[in-house]
Enzyme design. Structure first.
Site, short mmCIF file in Angstrom:
data_model
loop_
_atom_site.label_atom_id
_atom_site.label_comp_id
_atom_site.label_asym_id
_atom_site.label_seq_id
_atom_site.Cartn_x
_atom_site.Cartn_y
_atom_site.Cartn_z
N GLU A 33 -7.60 -1.70 -6.08
CA GLU A 33 -6.78 -0.93 -7.30
C GLU A 33 -6.01 -1.80 -7.87
OE1 GLU A 33 -6.78 3.47 -4.68
OE2 GLU A 33 -5.51 1.56 -4.01
N HIS A 47 -4.20 -3.58 -4.90
CA HIS A 47 -4.23 -3.14 -3.54
C HIS A 47 -5.64 -3.31 -3.11
CE1 HIS A 47 -4.13 0.48 -0.77
NE2 HIS A 47 -3.80 -0.50 -0.04
N SER A 62 0.85 -1.15 0.08
CA SER A 62 -0.07 0.14 0.05
C SER A 62 0.87 1.25 0.04
CB SER A 62 -1.09 -0.04 1.18
OG SER A 62 -0.24 -0.15 2.48
#
Ligand code: 3HC
Length: 302
Positions: free
Chosen positions: A170, A158, A137
């Site tokens: 993501e 993500h 992250s």
């Protein structure tokens, strides 16, 4: 077994075996959602005890999912749970678990050297077709990918906590990724019944780039004596429709995780220094080991 829950569609024919490194909350959640959809998952960690704990996390979460999906049908609930668990193997042997992997998903500690070391060694022992994914992250994907000879088959995925509940993933693309890898990952995410969004390899991607400054500003607001954490949380829940207030969310994410994101951004020099200025309250809590829910104490006690 029954394949009633298996929905692997044709563009993903070549994606069957998934090896997940790191069996913390993220690794466990990702293993669970992939296994629920019929992927053959191998969860790898250094220690059997950690793996046992992850299986228990998965079992608890699966019970919630099964109950929600098949309200009054205990047989169906049990089928989903058994099907999912039958698709998960655990292992402490890295090379044995990786040689047949179609995709490797890394969810180990947020440390660039450890991630580079892992992918560097996996690059030697896995087939060239194997797609490499990091779930970082806070670290640049490009910096992790560069230790391998497959920067074109390397990306970030993500996920958000709790993984079985949060819909978004993501899909983080570097400049080097090839179209086939990108499309496979978009399809993979949809196949997990989640929503993919494409994003460039930039600090915080989309969600954290917006969420983290908001969380830090909440901490500063309390530091300035404007309001107390309970009232800030109440305000954002009741006034802005957030499912959790910022302080509750900090504790949920983990104050160490939050701090490591902010520290990383500050070091990178890519973010406005005002946004990533250290906040005393966050630093003090982390120093004292009050990391949030996982240590039963953060901004609040649990
Ligand atoms: N596994 C499966 N399902 C779960 C779950 C789990 N571990 N935890 C919660 N759920 C489900 C429940 O079954 C329930 O489903 P339903 O509403 O469809 O029946 C739903 O989530 C709500 O759960 P609860 O009623 O028990 O609790 P809440 O209503 O308080 O919701 C929450 C809990 C889903 C965590 C909600 O508070 C929320 O969405 N909070 C915000 C979470 C968030 O922002 N996450 C992102 C953090 S940032 C991040 O992860 C990025 C990282 O890089 C820092």
């Amino acid at each position: 077994g029954s394949y009633a829950y298996s929905t692997i569609s044709s563009p993903l024919q070549h994606l069957k075996n998934i090896t997940v490194y790191g069996s913390g909350l993220m690794g466990a959640g990702i293993s669970q959602v992939a296994a629920q959809k019929g992927y053959a998952v191998t969860m790898v960690d250094l220690d059997e005890k950690v793996l046992d704990r992850s299986i228990n996390i998965i079992k608890a979460s699966l019970h919630r999912v099964a109950k929600k999906q098949f309200e009054d049908n205990e047989i169906k609930q049990k089928e989903l749970i058994d099907f999912t668990l039958s698709n998960i193997k655990t292992s402490t042997n890295s090379s044995e678990s990786s040689k047949d992997a179609d995709m490797i998903i890394e969810a180990i500690i947020e440390d660039i050297y450890q991630k580079q070391q892992l992918f560097g060694s996996l690059d030697e022992i896995t087939p060239t077709k194997t797609i490499f994914v990091t779930t970082t992250s806070s670290l640049p994907i490009k910096e992790i990918a560069k230790v391998t000879k497959r920067v074109d088959r390397f990306a970030g995925l993500h996920f958000f906590n709790p993984v079985p509940q949060m819909k978004l993933v993501e899909v983080v693309r570097t400049g080097e990724i090839n179209d086939e890898t990108y499309e496979t990952l978009m399809e993979f995410v949809k196949n997990l019944d989640k929503t993919p969004v494409a994003c460039k390899d930039t600090p915080g991607f989309i969600v954290n780039r917006l969420l983290v400054p908001y969380l830090l500003e909440a901490i500063r607001l309390v530091d300035r004596g404007v309001a107390d954490p309970r009232d800030v949380d109440m305000a954002m829940k009741s006034g802005a429709g957030m499912p959790m207030g910022p302080f509750e969310l900090c504790d949920f994410i983990g104050l160490d995780t939050l701090k490591s994101i902010v520290d990383g951004w500050r070091k990178s020099g890519n973010i406005d220094p005002h946004i990533v200025a250290p906040t005393k309250m966050l630093d003090d809590h982390v120093k004292e080991g009050k990391l949030g829910r996982k240590t039963r104490e953060g901004f609040f006690s649990y």
